[in-house]
Design an enzyme around this catalytic site. Structure first.
Site, PDB file in Angstrom:
ATOM      1  N   GLY A 123      52.794  53.472 -28.369  1.00 62.36           N
ATOM      2  CA  GLY A 123      53.923  52.930 -28.012  1.00 62.36           C
ATOM      3  C   GLY A 123      54.867  53.574 -27.267  1.00 62.36           C
ATOM      4  O   GLY A 123      55.322  52.906 -25.975  1.00 62.36           O
ATOM      5  N   GLU A 136      57.786  64.878 -28.404  1.00 59.63           N
ATOM      6  CA  GLU A 136      56.948  64.445 -29.748  1.00 59.63           C
ATOM      7  C   GLU A 136      56.834  65.726 -30.168  1.00 59.63           C
ATOM      8  O   GLU A 136      56.576  66.886 -29.767  1.00 59.63           O
ATOM      9  CB  GLU A 136      55.621  64.130 -28.862  1.00 59.63           C
ATOM     10  CG  GLU A 136      54.738  64.454 -30.059  1.00 59.63           C
ATOM     11  CD  GLU A 136      54.582  63.569 -31.161  1.00 59.63           C
ATOM     12  OE1 GLU A 136      54.370  63.776 -32.153  1.00 59.63           O
ATOM     13  OE2 GLU A 136      54.730  62.221 -31.152  1.00 59.63           O
ATOM     14  N   CYS A 179      47.606  56.594 -34.033  1.00 62.24           N
ATOM     15  CA  CYS A 179      46.265  56.179 -33.683  1.00 62.24           C
ATOM     16  C   CYS A 179      45.541  56.958 -33.091  1.00 62.24           C
ATOM     17  O   CYS A 179      44.210  56.994 -33.589  1.00 62.24           O
ATOM     18  CB  CYS A 179      46.505  55.184 -32.763  1.00 62.24           C
ATOM     19  SG  CYS A 179      45.098  54.068 -32.237  1.00 62.24           S
ATOM     20  N   CYS A 186      43.097  55.406 -35.720  1.00 62.50           N
ATOM     21  CA  CYS A 186      42.405  54.535 -35.333  1.00 62.50           C
ATOM     22  C   CYS A 186      41.197  55.165 -34.824  1.00 62.50           C
ATOM     23  O   CYS A 186      40.025  54.666 -34.881  1.00 62.50           O
ATOM     24  CB  CYS A 186      42.857  53.275 -34.359  1.00 62.50           C
ATOM     25  SG  CYS A 186      44.686  52.977 -34.696  1.00 62.50           S
ATOM     26  N   LYS A 206      39.111  57.376 -37.169  1.00 66.19           N
ATOM     27  CA  LYS A 206      38.476  56.677 -38.132  1.00 66.19           C
ATOM     28  C   LYS A 206      37.294  55.787 -37.681  1.00 66.19           C
ATOM     29  O   LYS A 206      36.368  55.785 -38.356  1.00 66.19           O
ATOM     30  CB  LYS A 206      39.756  55.726 -38.575  1.00 66.19           C
ATOM     31  CG  LYS A 206      39.150  54.565 -39.727  1.00 66.19           C
ATOM     32  CD  LYS A 206      40.339  53.452 -39.778  1.00 66.19           C
ATOM     33  CE  LYS A 206      40.082  52.655 -38.223  1.00 66.19           C
ATOM     34  NZ  LYS A 206      41.152  51.419 -38.392  1.00 66.19           N
ATOM     35  N   TYR A 235      43.767  47.803 -45.467  1.00 64.07           N
ATOM     36  CA  TYR A 235      43.303  48.403 -44.416  1.00 64.07           C
ATOM     37  C   TYR A 235      42.417  49.718 -44.457  1.00 64.07           C
ATOM     38  O   TYR A 235      40.993  50.033 -44.550  1.00 64.07           O
ATOM     39  CB  TYR A 235      43.750  48.358 -42.896  1.00 64.07           C
ATOM     40  CG  TYR A 235      44.375  47.152 -42.224  1.00 64.07           C
ATOM     41  CD1 TYR A 235      43.555  46.903 -41.012  1.00 64.07           C
ATOM     42  CD2 TYR A 235      45.294  46.388 -42.773  1.00 64.07           C
ATOM     43  CE1 TYR A 235      43.958  45.739 -40.546  1.00 64.07           C
ATOM     44  CE2 TYR A 235      45.739  45.232 -42.160  1.00 64.07           C
ATOM     45  CZ  TYR A 235      44.851  44.855 -40.996  1.00 64.07           C
ATOM     46  OH  TYR A 235      45.429  43.874 -40.467  1.00 64.07           O
ATOM     47  N   GLU A 255      38.487  51.137 -45.429  1.00 63.41           N
ATOM     48  CA  GLU A 255      37.906  51.754 -44.536  1.00 63.41           C
ATOM     49  C   GLU A 255      37.498  53.108 -44.726  1.00 63.41           C
ATOM     50  O   GLU A 255      36.150  53.246 -44.557  1.00 63.41           O
ATOM     51  CB  GLU A 255      38.671  51.814 -43.033  1.00 63.41           C
ATOM     52  CG  GLU A 255      39.089  50.216 -42.513  1.00 63.41           C
ATOM     53  CD  GLU A 255      40.339  50.592 -41.401  1.00 63.41           C
ATOM     54  OE1 GLU A 255      40.208  49.422 -40.525  1.00 63.41           O
ATOM     55  OE2 GLU A 255      41.106  51.469 -41.439  1.00 63.41           O
ATOM     56  N   ASP A 301      55.458  50.886 -35.310  1.00 62.83           N
ATOM     57  CA  ASP A 301      55.349  50.710 -36.882  1.00 62.83           C
ATOM     58  C   ASP A 301      56.790  51.011 -37.380  1.00 62.83           C
ATOM     59  O   ASP A 301      57.344  50.897 -38.662  1.00 62.83           O
ATOM     60  CB  ASP A 301      54.358  51.806 -37.316  1.00 62.83           C
ATOM     61  CG  ASP A 301      53.085  51.502 -37.056  1.00 62.83           C
ATOM     62  OD1 ASP A 301      52.697  50.437 -36.408  1.00 62.83           O
ATOM     63  OD2 ASP A 301      52.042  51.997 -37.508  1.00 62.83           O
ATOM     64  N   THR A 323      48.199  49.177 -33.474  1.00 57.18           N
ATOM     65  CA  THR A 323      48.535  49.893 -32.198  1.00 57.18           C
ATOM     66  C   THR A 323      48.781  48.875 -31.030  1.00 57.18           C
ATOM     67  O   THR A 323      49.847  49.185 -30.214  1.00 57.18           O
ATOM     68  CB  THR A 323      47.615  50.998 -31.862  1.00 57.18           C
ATOM     69  OG1 THR A 323      47.379  51.959 -33.190  1.00 57.18           O
ATOM     70  CG2 THR A 323      47.525  51.618 -30.623  1.00 57.18           C
ATOM     71  N   HIS A 359      22.012  31.813 -28.042  1.00 55.15           N
ATOM     72  CA  HIS A 359      20.991  32.109 -28.975  1.00 55.15           C
ATOM     73  C   HIS A 359      20.080  33.058 -28.820  1.00 55.15           C
ATOM     74  O   HIS A 359      19.762  33.203 -27.510  1.00 55.15           O
ATOM     75  CB  HIS A 359      20.218  30.760 -29.275  1.00 55.15           C
ATOM     76  CG  HIS A 359      19.305  30.838 -30.361  1.00 55.15           C
ATOM     77  ND1 HIS A 359      19.724  30.649 -31.842  1.00 55.15           N
ATOM     78  CD2 HIS A 359      17.898  30.954 -30.459  1.00 55.15           C
ATOM     79  CE1 HIS A 359      18.538  30.835 -32.655  1.00 55.15           C
ATOM     80  NE2 HIS A 359      17.508  30.922 -31.571  1.00 55.15           N
ATOM     81  N   GLU A 377      27.050  32.210 -32.494  1.00 58.68           N
ATOM     82  CA  GLU A 377      26.843  31.075 -32.133  1.00 58.68           C
ATOM     83  C   GLU A 377      27.198  29.826 -33.197  1.00 58.68           C
ATOM     84  O   GLU A 377      27.501  28.775 -32.929  1.00 58.68           O
ATOM     85  CB  GLU A 377      25.274  30.557 -31.744  1.00 58.68           C
ATOM     86  CG  GLU A 377      24.211  30.949 -33.029  1.00 58.68           C
ATOM     87  CD  GLU A 377      23.056  30.701 -32.438  1.00 58.68           C
ATOM     88  OE1 GLU A 377      22.630  29.544 -32.244  1.00 58.68           O
ATOM     89  OE2 GLU A 377      22.199  31.751 -32.715  1.00 58.68           O
TER      90      GLU A 377
END
Length: 461
Positions: free
Chosen positions: A16, A35, A43, A48, A51, A179, A183, A305, A313, A438, A443
C-alpha cells in the site's frame, strides 16, 4: 527556507505504501518513504507471496500420488526443505529489488530506517534527524498476535518464523482457524508433517459461509489433518527439542513445533501517534480513518492493515492509489470495499465474493440458494476422495447474484472472474444465459437451474 522538506512522507514500504508513493510522485509530489525492514512489506517478504510459493510446492506430493491413476510410474520421490527455503529466499530478494527499483524510478526517495512522529508534520528518523512533511501517510501494516500470555508462550512461532525454519517439523500444532492457520496446515501436511489444528470456535473459517466452513473441514480431515474445535492451548511445556501443548479440554499434544496464527493486530505501537494527535479506532484497535483514509488529523492519512478495515493486500494497494489521486492528483477517489473477492489458499482452496447465506437472509426478505457438490474430473482417474463445492446466493426479489462461494482447485482464479459479474450486479438470469464451457468445474456456475433452498422472511405483524 521551505516550510516542508517533502510533500508526502510515507511510513511503511509495503504494497500500500509503495503504491501511494509511486502514484503521488507521478503526480509531481516530492515523496519520501521510510521502511525499517525490507521493501515489499508483509505480503512480499513474509506473507502472500512466499506462502503461495510454499502452497504450490506442497501440492507436488499429491500430484505424484494422483499420477498413478493416469499411468505414470514415478520412482520414490524425496523432498529437501533447505532447498525450498533457499529458492524462496532468492525469489523474495528479486521481488524486493524490483519494489525498490520501481519506487526509485517514480522519483520517490527511500530511506531504510524507522520513522516516528514528533508532531503532526514532523518525523524523527532512527538516526536522530527529522523530516518535515506537508502530508503523512501511515502504512505500517499489521503483526502476528499471539493472544493472552500463557505459560510457555515463548516457545511459539508465528507465520513470520515459519518461512525460515531450518528443518521441516515432523509434527506441528497450529492454533487458529482462519486464513493463515489453515493455509499453513495444508502446507506442512503437504510436505509430510503430522498436523493438528486447534481452534476455540465451533468450526474453522469464522465469517465464511457455513457450507464453505463445513466442506473445507471435511476435506482437510480426509487428508489426515486433525482439527480440534471448541478448545485452546493453555500451556506449552518444552522437553529438549519437543513440546507438549496442553489444551483447555484437558488433553495434550506432543509436537516439535507449535505455531499460533490466531490473528494479526495493527502495527501502531511506538509510532508517536499521540504526539501527532492521531486517534485509534476503539472498536478494532486500528487507526481511525474516514472514507478517504483521512485520520483525525487533517494532513495525516492511513491505509491498509494498520486501519484494520479489510486486511487484504489488494485493498491496501487500492487505498494507497485512491489516497494519492485524491490528495495529489486533483481527482477525488473513494474506495468501495463492498464485494471484495478473497481467497484462502488452504487445501482445498477457497474463493469467495459477496454475501454468505446467513448475511443475505438477514438483509433480504427472499433468498434463493443454488448449491452443488461434485467429484472433479481429475479424481475420477486418480481415485482421490475429494469433492468440489459451488454455491450461489441470490436475492430472490431482484434475481441479483449477491454471493458466490467455491471450494476446490483453482477456486481463487475462478472467483476473480465471478467477482466482476457480482460487482456489476449480474442476475441469476445473466448467469443462466451464459453458455457453459465444457468440461470445466466452473461450468456448474451457469448450469445450476433449480434452487436447492428458498428462504422467505415473514414480515413482522
Amino acid at each position: 527556507m521551505a516550510e516542508f522538506d517533502v510533500d508526502l512522507f510515507v511510513i511503511g514500504g509495503g504494497s500500500g505504501g509503495v503504491r501511494a508513493a509511486r502514484i503521488a510522485a507521478g503526480h509531481g509530489a516530492r515523496v519520501m518513504i521510510a521502511e525499517e525492514y525490507r521493501m515489499g512489506g508483509t505480503c512480499v517478504i513474509r506473507g502472500c507471496v512466499p506462502k503461495k510459493l510454499f502452497v504450490i510446492g506442497s501440492h507436488v506430493r499429491q500430484e505424484i500420488s494422483d499420477a498413478a491413476g493416469f499411468g505414470w510410474i514415478i520412482p520414490q520421490a524425496t523432498f529437501d526443505w533447505p532447498t525450498l527455503i533457499a529458492n524462496k529466499d532468492k525469489e523474495i530478494a528479486r521481488l524486493e529489488a524490483a519494489y525498490t527499483t520501481n519506487v526509485e524510478k517514480s522519483g520517490a526517495r527511500i530511506v531504510k530506517t524507522r520513522a516516528v512522529f514528533d508532531d503532526a508534520h514532523t518525523l524523527r528518523l532512527r538516526e536522530g534527524n527529522t523530516v518535515r512533511a506537508k502530508t503523512i501517510l501511515i502504512a505500517t501494516g499489521g503483526a502476528p498476535n499471539h493472544g493472552p500470555a500463557i505459560p510457555g508462550i515463548e516457545h511459539v512461532i508465528s507465520s513470520n518464523e515459519a518461512f525460515h525454519l531450518d528443518r521441516l517439523p515432523r509434527r506441528i500444532v497450529i492454533q487458529g482457524g482462519g486464513y493463515i492457520a489453515l493455509e499453513f496446515a495444508g502446507i506442512f501436511a503437504g510436505y509430510g508433517s503430522d498436523v493438528t489444528v486447534v481452534y476455540r470456535g465451533d468450526n474453522i473459517l469464522r465469517g465464511f459461509d457455513d457450507d464453505v466452513r463445513a466442506h473445507v473441514r471435511s476435506e482437510m480431515e480426509k487428508e489426515g489433518i486433525t482439527i480440534l474445535t471448541g478448545c485452546t492451548v493453555t500451556r506449552i511445556d518444552r522437553h529438549g527439542d519437543d513440546f507438549t501443548s496442553h489444551l483447555s479440554n484437558g488433553s495434550s499434544i506432543a509436537s516439535d513445533k507449535v505455531m499460533f496464527a490466531i490473528g494479526r493486530h495493527p502495527n501502531v505501537a511506538n509510532l508517536g501517534l499521540e504526539k501527532a494527535g492521531v486517534a485509534i479506532n476503539p472498536v478494532n484497535g486500528g487507526i481511525a480513518v474516514d472514507h478517504f483514509s483521512k485520520t483525525s488529523v487533517d494532513n495525516i492519512y492511513a491505509i491498509g492493515d494498520v486501519t484494520h478495515r479489510l486486511n487484504l493486500t489488494p485493498v491496501a494497494i487500492r487505498e494507497g492509489h485512491a489516497f494519492a489521486d485524491t490528495v495529489f492528483g486533483n481527482r477525488t477517489v473513494q474506495v468501495d470495499h463492498k464485494d471484495t473477492p478473497t481467497a484462502v489458499f488452504c487445501q482445498p482452496e477457497v474463493g469467495t465474493v459477496g454475501l454468505t447465506e446467513t448475511e443475505a437472509r438477514a438483509q433480504f426478505s427472499h433468498v434463493d440458494i443454488y448449491k452443488t457438490t461434485f467429484r472433479p474430473i481429475k479424481a475420477t482417474m486418480s481415485g482421490r476422495d475429494t469433492r468440489v463445492l459451488m454455491k450461489l446466493v441470490v436475492d430472490g426479489a431482484s434475481d441479483r447474484v449477491v454471493g458466490c462461494h467455491i471450494v476446490g482447485d483453482s477456486a481463487a482464479e475462478t472467483i476473480q472472474a465471478v467477482a466482476i459479474a457480482v460487482k456489476m450486479k449480474a442476475t441469476k438470469a445473466d448467469f443462466d444465459a451464459t453458455l457453459a464451457l465444457h468440461p470445466t468445474a466452473a461450468e456448474e456456475l451457469v448450469t445450476m437451474r433449480n434452487p436447492t433452498a428458498r428462504h422467505v422472511r415473514q414480515a413482522a405483524e
